[in-house]
Design a protein around this motif. Structure first.
Motif, PDB file in Angstrom:
ATOM      1  N   THR A 217       0.843  -1.191   0.000  1.00 47.83           N
ATOM      2  CA  THR A 217       0.000   0.000   0.000  1.00 47.83           C
ATOM      3  C   THR A 217       0.878   1.240   0.000  1.00 47.83           C
ATOM      4  OG1 THR A 217      -1.880  -1.034   1.123  1.00 47.83           O
ATOM      5  CG2 THR A 217      -1.716   1.343   1.254  1.00 47.83           C
ATOM      6  N   LEU A 218       0.584   2.156  -0.910  1.00 51.08           N
ATOM      7  CA  LEU A 218       1.248   3.456  -0.976  1.00 51.08           C
ATOM      8  C   LEU A 218       0.310   4.505  -0.384  1.00 51.08           C
ATOM      9  CD1 LEU A 218       3.362   5.531  -2.009  1.00 51.08           C
ATOM     10  CD2 LEU A 218       2.170   5.466  -4.223  1.00 51.08           C
ATOM     11  N   HIS A 219       0.803   5.241   0.597  1.00 49.06           N
ATOM     12  CA  HIS A 219      -0.035   6.250   1.258  1.00 49.06           C
ATOM     13  C   HIS A 219       0.875   7.332   1.826  1.00 49.06           C
ATOM     14  CE1 HIS A 219      -3.773   7.772   2.613  1.00 49.06           C
ATOM     15  NE2 HIS A 219      -3.698   7.396   3.872  1.00 49.06           N
ATOM     16  N   GLU A 220       0.325   8.189   2.673  1.00 44.83           N
ATOM     17  CA  GLU A 220       1.130   9.204   3.350  1.00 44.83           C
ATOM     18  C   GLU A 220       0.674   9.345   4.791  1.00 44.83           C
ATOM     19  OE1 GLU A 220       0.685  13.211   1.718  1.00 44.83           O
ATOM     20  OE2 GLU A 220      -1.126  12.562   0.679  1.00 44.83           O
ATOM     21  N   ALA A 221       1.553   9.859   5.636  1.00 46.88           N
ATOM     22  CA  ALA A 221       1.281  10.025   7.062  1.00 46.88           C
ATOM     23  C   ALA A 221       1.751  11.401   7.505  1.00 46.88           C
ATOM     24  CB  ALA A 221       1.989   8.938   7.877  1.00 46.88           C
ATOM     25  N   ARG A 222       1.190  11.840   8.629  1.00 45.77           N
ATOM     26  CA  ARG A 222       1.482  13.171   9.170  1.00 45.77           C
ATOM     27  C   ARG A 222       1.255  14.236   8.084  1.00 45.77           C
ATOM     28  NH1 ARG A 222       5.000  17.214   9.954  1.00 45.77           N
ATOM     29  NH2 ARG A 222       5.141  18.118  12.034  1.00 45.77           N
ATOM     30  N   LEU A 223       0.043  14.269   7.571  1.00 45.39           N
ATOM     31  CA  LEU A 223      -0.323  15.240   6.547  1.00 45.39           C
ATOM     32  C   LEU A 223      -0.572  16.589   7.222  1.00 45.39           C
ATOM     33  CD1 LEU A 223      -0.976  15.772   3.563  1.00 45.39           C
ATOM     34  CD2 LEU A 223      -3.351  15.125   4.066  1.00 45.39           C
ATOM     35  N   VAL A 224       0.461  17.393   7.280  1.00 47.35           N
ATOM     36  CA  VAL A 224       0.430  18.703   7.931  1.00 47.35           C
ATOM     37  C   VAL A 224       1.137  19.698   7.019  1.00 47.35           C
ATOM     38  CG1 VAL A 224       1.083  20.028   9.981  1.00 47.35           C
ATOM     39  CG2 VAL A 224       0.520  17.593  10.203  1.00 47.35           C
ATOM     40  N   ASN A 225       0.558  20.881   6.868  1.00 47.16           N
ATOM     41  CA  ASN A 225       1.155  21.938   6.043  1.00 47.16           C
ATOM     42  C   ASN A 225       1.436  21.460   4.619  1.00 47.16           C
ATOM     43  OD1 ASN A 225       1.180  23.696   8.291  1.00 47.16           O
ATOM     44  ND2 ASN A 225       3.170  22.917   8.938  1.00 47.16           N
ATOM     45  N   ALA A 226       0.519  20.710   4.065  1.00 50.17           N
ATOM     46  CA  ALA A 226       0.698  20.180   2.718  1.00 50.17           C
ATOM     47  C   ALA A 226      -0.646  19.760   2.162  1.00 50.17           C
ATOM     48  CB  ALA A 226       1.658  18.981   2.729  1.00 50.17           C
ATOM     49  N   GLY A 227      -0.747  19.746   0.853  1.00 47.25           N
ATOM     50  CA  GLY A 227      -1.904  19.151   0.210  1.00 47.25           C
ATOM     51  C   GLY A 227      -1.681  17.662   0.031  1.00 47.25           C
ATOM     52  N   CYS A 228      -2.758  16.948  -0.282  1.00 44.53           N
ATOM     53  CA  CYS A 228      -2.664  15.507  -0.476  1.00 44.53           C
ATOM     54  C   CYS A 228      -1.948  15.192  -1.785  1.00 44.53           C
ATOM     55  CB  CYS A 228      -4.060  14.894  -0.532  1.00 44.53           C
ATOM     56  SG  CYS A 228      -5.069  15.172   0.931  1.00 44.53           S
ATOM     57  N   PHE A 229      -1.055  14.225  -1.755  1.00 39.67           N
ATOM     58  CA  PHE A 229      -0.484  13.797  -3.025  1.00 39.67           C
ATOM     59  C   PHE A 229      -1.415  12.803  -3.697  1.00 39.67           C
ATOM     60  CE2 PHE A 229       1.992  10.364  -0.612  1.00 39.67           C
ATOM     61  CZ  PHE A 229       1.394   9.285  -1.238  1.00 39.67           C
ATOM     62  N   ARG A 230      -1.231  12.638  -4.982  1.00 42.94           N
ATOM     63  CA  ARG A 230      -1.976  11.640  -5.751  1.00 42.94           C
ATOM     64  C   ARG A 230      -0.985  10.771  -6.506  1.00 42.94           C
ATOM     65  NH1 ARG A 230      -6.384  15.862  -8.281  1.00 42.94           N
ATOM     66  NH2 ARG A 230      -7.069  16.751  -6.285  1.00 42.94           N
ATOM     67  N   ALA A 231      -1.448   9.611  -6.917  1.00 45.06           N
ATOM     68  CA  ALA A 231      -0.596   8.670  -7.633  1.00 45.06           C
ATOM     69  C   ALA A 231      -0.948   8.689  -9.115  1.00 45.06           C
ATOM     70  CB  ALA A 231      -0.772   7.266  -7.065  1.00 45.06           C
ATOM     71  N   GLU A 232       0.079   8.724  -9.941  1.00 44.61           N
ATOM     72  CA  GLU A 232      -0.102   8.777 -11.400  1.00 44.61           C
ATOM     73  C   GLU A 232       0.683   7.630 -12.028  1.00 44.61           C
ATOM     74  OE1 GLU A 232      -1.409  10.955 -14.990  1.00 44.61           O
ATOM     75  OE2 GLU A 232      -1.877  11.230 -12.861  1.00 44.61           O
ATOM     76  N   GLY A 233       0.016   6.841 -12.851  1.00 43.28           N
ATOM     77  CA  GLY A 233       0.705   5.770 -13.539  1.00 43.28           C
ATOM     78  C   GLY A 233       1.639   6.304 -14.613  1.00 43.28           C
ATOM     79  N   VAL A 234       2.885   5.857 -14.601  1.00 42.39           N
ATOM     80  CA  VAL A 234       3.870   6.263 -15.609  1.00 42.39           C
ATOM     81  C   VAL A 234       3.924   5.219 -16.721  1.00 42.39           C
ATOM     82  CG1 VAL A 234       6.302   6.785 -16.030  1.00 42.39           C
ATOM     83  CG2 VAL A 234       5.208   7.521 -13.894  1.00 42.39           C
ATOM     84  N   LEU A 268      -3.750  -3.878   6.980  1.00 42.51           N
ATOM     85  CA  LEU A 268      -4.657  -3.245   7.934  1.00 42.51           C
ATOM     86  C   LEU A 268      -4.199  -3.463   9.369  1.00 42.51           C
ATOM     87  CD1 LEU A 268      -7.286  -1.659   8.262  1.00 42.51           C
ATOM     88  CD2 LEU A 268      -8.505  -3.836   8.312  1.00 42.51           C
ATOM     89  N   ASP A 269      -3.588  -4.598   9.643  1.00 41.35           N
ATOM     90  CA  ASP A 269      -3.145  -4.900  11.011  1.00 41.35           C
ATOM     91  C   ASP A 269      -1.938  -4.068  11.442  1.00 41.35           C
ATOM     92  OD1 ASP A 269      -5.109  -6.785  11.435  1.00 41.35           O
ATOM     93  OD2 ASP A 269      -3.867  -8.494  10.869  1.00 41.35           O
ATOM     94  N   SER A 270      -1.227  -3.460  10.505  1.00 38.64           N
ATOM     95  CA  SER A 270      -0.013  -2.716  10.829  1.00 38.64           C
ATOM     96  C   SER A 270      -0.330  -1.383  11.512  1.00 38.64           C
ATOM     97  CB  SER A 270       0.787  -2.441   9.550  1.00 38.64           C
ATOM     98  OG  SER A 270       1.873  -1.566   9.814  1.00 38.64           O
ATOM     99  N   ASP A 271       0.463  -1.031  12.527  1.00 35.55           N
ATOM    100  CA  ASP A 271       0.381   0.273  13.194  1.00 35.55           C
ATOM    101  C   ASP A 271       1.470   1.229  12.715  1.00 35.55           C
ATOM    102  OD1 ASP A 271      -1.845  -0.186  14.811  1.00 35.55           O
ATOM    103  OD2 ASP A 271      -0.647  -1.118  16.394  1.00 35.55           O
ATOM    104  N   PHE A 272       2.216   0.839  11.694  1.00 34.30           N
ATOM    105  CA  PHE A 272       3.373   1.630  11.284  1.00 34.30           C
ATOM    106  C   PHE A 272       2.959   3.022  10.818  1.00 34.30           C
ATOM    107  CE2 PHE A 272       6.543   2.706   7.859  1.00 34.30           C
ATOM    108  CZ  PHE A 272       7.565   3.049   8.724  1.00 34.30           C
ATOM    109  N   LEU A 273       1.935   3.113   9.978  1.00 31.77           N
ATOM    110  CA  LEU A 273       1.505   4.423   9.482  1.00 31.77           C
ATOM    111  C   LEU A 273       1.079   5.327  10.633  1.00 31.77           C
ATOM    112  CD1 LEU A 273      -0.447   5.257   6.320  1.00 31.77           C
ATOM    113  CD2 LEU A 273      -1.397   6.050   8.467  1.00 31.77           C
ATOM    114  N   LEU A 274       0.340   4.770  11.587  1.00 34.70           N
ATOM    115  CA  LEU A 274      -0.099   5.549  12.744  1.00 34.70           C
ATOM    116  C   LEU A 274       1.099   6.058  13.534  1.00 34.70           C
ATOM    117  CD1 LEU A 274      -2.861   6.297  14.054  1.00 34.70           C
ATOM    118  CD2 LEU A 274      -2.577   4.302  15.518  1.00 34.70           C
TER     119      LEU A 274
END
Length: 653
Positions: A217-234, A268-274
């Motif tokens: 899973t590709l995602h982001e964490a601690r989204l502060v002072n930034a807009g959300c990134f999006r993923a684009e297929g190359v 889903l079981d991972s706490d790493f992102l949190l």
């Protein structure tokens, strides 16, 4: 707890490897041509691993950025990806210099959540990228279940604007990808990554031709002072990160996160992102999650010639029912201060459609608290502080913030302003029509949920999420955090007669119970009228028994994205199980190996009736009781669009 290693420079790294506390963090020097079993193209790379060695990254400086390869349990998941920044007039390449390596052990107890206790140990690698004229720091966290990295400045005074982030990840043998739209209300799947256009995240990908052997899973964490990134297929194997044009990116950036697993449930079981989000800055002991009756989907319900509406009498009846059944909250939705889309509608009064202060007093006398809906327009027209001060004066418990919309930096900044203000005023907060969750609930525990999901009954007729959607949600949308999907609707045959339901709800009644376990939230909005619940007392008991304070432990028992899912959650010594299938009937074997040994449990099982179906005969159900132990298995049959639910309590007899 953080164990620091001494500062190391590039010349020292050429010596070979370093030891971090009691765990070895391996790296190979730039002048070492190969590791055992590797070919010559590995020359000139730095290697770092998680404390247990399951995840390894290798880095190399190139003219266009930092080349990055990631291995999980011996399998390559990212092959020669490119990461780095491009500031104004600056190219992305440059030498790599290691500033520090340390082990970070993060143990904490949540006020509420899917799990009470968390323990993440990771290797942190802090590097400097000597890009031409404007060097920057690149920091990695490497844990058993994932890798995170972010870009930082060399000093606190360097808040440069990033002209372009050139993060591009070439995945090893991608088979299929799933990703939500910007509001999470739809999930797309693609077998060709090149077809992905400006996708929101989490982006979950199955890797490996044989049985989809790995998941990422590709995602982001601690989204502060930034807009959300999006993923684009190359191309068919590569995705890059892009940002909305209106979202100015500055340093530090949020964490870019990759989660790994051998099964979808591992993600889903991972706490790493949190763990990559900041710890709370304030005392949040006042936060009280719970269950709520909700007036919005009740509107239009008719019983004994009485029509439920946005009226003081209807709302008082809902408060009475909450008191009768031990439900903690009642949420009053749009319209109480007038037309929510009218800028002249002032939620502070005096011209309110509903006398909310009087209702608060009525509810208080019955041990019920109110959550008030406010449209984004009201906050932007009349100001955050004036509105919140009024709600506090009235003794409102929390705010449901509607039509947040957008994923730009401006929107994220505005929501964080509201998070800070509601925390200061000790108000619960639930944003709707909101951008993706990124684990920020760790920092703000009063953020009980968000609507990054297709909420029950929303949208025009026949547009509602089919049953298979909710077998994807746990492995896509919910990776970021709790979701306010508002399941638990019982009057499925008559749903379209309600004022605020646009089309048929595609689920069996047992599927509705199961969704209340599968979809995690800090505020369980029960969407149906109390009369309907009371006409199904055995099924309603399951909802009433859901713990209001969150879960001590959660685990994914089984799941295949888009096909089926089974999740078990524990509160104290009680277990709740929810299983869902897509549009197909399915036999599910549930192994009860999560129960405590040497204990007997009383189980109440809820199953679809023999002829139940999500389009017709939705109410058919069966309920049985039995005694079970650890090691037993439950063989259940789920009908099309249906599910299974169970409540297990220790038997002291």
């Amino acid at each position: 707890m953080i164990d620091d290693t001494p500062q190391v420079n590039r010349r020292r790294l050429l010596a070979g490897s370093g030891v971090l506390g009691s765990a070895a963090v391996s790296f190979w020097a730039l002048d070492r041509s190969r590791r055992p079993g590797e070919n010559d193209n590995m020359a000139g790379r730095l290697f770092f691993s998680s404390p247990d060695g399951k995840v390894t990254i290798s880095l190399a400086a190139t003219d266009s950025g930092v080349s990055c390869t990631v291995d999980y349990e011996g399998h390559t998941v990212v092959e020669d990806g490119l990461i780095g920044l491009r500031s104004s007039g600056t190219v992305g390449g440059g030498d790599l210099r290691v500033n520090r390596i340390r082990r970070v052990t993060d143990n904490w107890e949540s006020i509420w959540g899917a799990n009470r206790n968390h323990n993440i140990t990771s290797t942190e690698v802090d590097l400097t990228v000597d890009a031409d004229r404007q060097p920057y720091r690149l920091v990695f966290r490497i844990a058993t279940s994932g890798v995170g990295f972010r870009y930082l400045s060399l000093s606190d005074t360097d808040n440069r604007v990033v002209a372009k982030e050139q993060t591009s990840l070439r995945l090893a043998d991608p088979v299929q990808a799933w990703y939500p739209n910007r509001l999470g209300t739809r999930i797309k799947n693609q077998s060709d990554l090149s077809e992905i256009e400006a996708a929101s995240t989490p982006l979950t990908v199955a890797l490996g031709q044989e049985n989809k052997s790995l998941f990422l899973t590709l995602h982001e964490a601690r989204l502060v002072n930034a807009g959300c990134f999006r993923a684009e297929g190359v191309n068919d194997t590569t995705v890059s990160l892009i940002h909305p044009v209106e979202s100015q990116q500055t340093l530090p950036t949020p964490w870019r996160v990759l989660l790994f697993g051998s099964e979808p449930g591992d993600l889903l079981d991972s706490d790493f992102l949190l763990s990559l989000n900041d710890v709370p800055k304030d005392d949040f002991s006042w936060v009280s999650p719970g269950r709520a009756f909700w007036d919005w989907r009740c509107r239009g319900y008719v019983a004994d010639d009485e029509r439920f509406s946005l009226s003081a009498d209807s709302l008082r009846s809902l408060i009475d029912a909450a008191n009768r059944h031990g439900i903690e909250y009642v949420t009053v939705d749009a319209g109480w201060y007038g037309n929510e889309r009218d800028p002249d509608a002032d939620p502070r009064g005096p011209d309110l459609e509903i006398d909310l202060p009087s209702l608060v007093e009525y509810a208080r006398d019955r041990d019920v608290r109110l959550i008030a809906y406010l449209n984004d327009l009201a906050f932007r027209t009349y100001g955050i502080e004036p509105i919140l001060e009024t709600l506090v004066d009235w003794d409102i418990a929390g705010v449901k913030h509607g039509f947040v919309d957008g994923d730009s930096r401006e929107t994220v900044d505005f929501v964080h302003e509201l998070l800070d203000a509601t925390a200061q005023h000790e108000l619960l907060y639930v944003p709707h029509e909101a951008y993706k969750p990124t684990g920020v609930r760790r920092t703000y525990p009063h953020l009980l949920s968000r609507e990054y999901v297709q909420s029950l009954g929303d949208g025009p007729a026949n547009s509602h999420a089919p049953p298979g959607y909710f077998t994807m949600v746990p492995f896509v949308n919910m990776i970021g955090g709790p979701l306010d999907a508002t399941p638990g609707f019982f009057d499925l045959h008559n749903a379209t007669e309600r004022d605020t339901i646009g089309g048929a709800i595609q689920s069996t009644i047992v599927g509705q119970l199961a969704r209340c376990v599968v979809v995690h939230t800090g505020i369980s909005h029960f969407p149906d009228h109390p009369d309907v619940y009371e006409s199904h007392p055995i099924l309603f008991d399951f909802l009433k028994n859901l713990p209001p304070v969150g879960w001590d432990q959660s685990l994914v028992c089984d799941g295949e994205i888009g096909e089926h899912v089974c999740i078990a959650r524990r509160s104290g010594q009680e277990w709740f199980v929810g299983a869902l299938t897509n549009e197909n009937a399915r036999e599910q074997r549930i192994e009860l190996d999560f129960l405590e040994p040497n204990r007997r449990y009383k189980a109440r099982l809820y199953q679809d009736g023999d002829n139940a179906h999500y389009r017709h005969n939705q109410i058919a159900s069966e309920s049985t009781r039995m005694k079970v132990h650890r090691g037993d298995t439950l063989d259940v049959e789920m009908q099309p669009g249906g599910g299974f639910a169970a409540h297990l309590l220790t038997d002291h007899m």
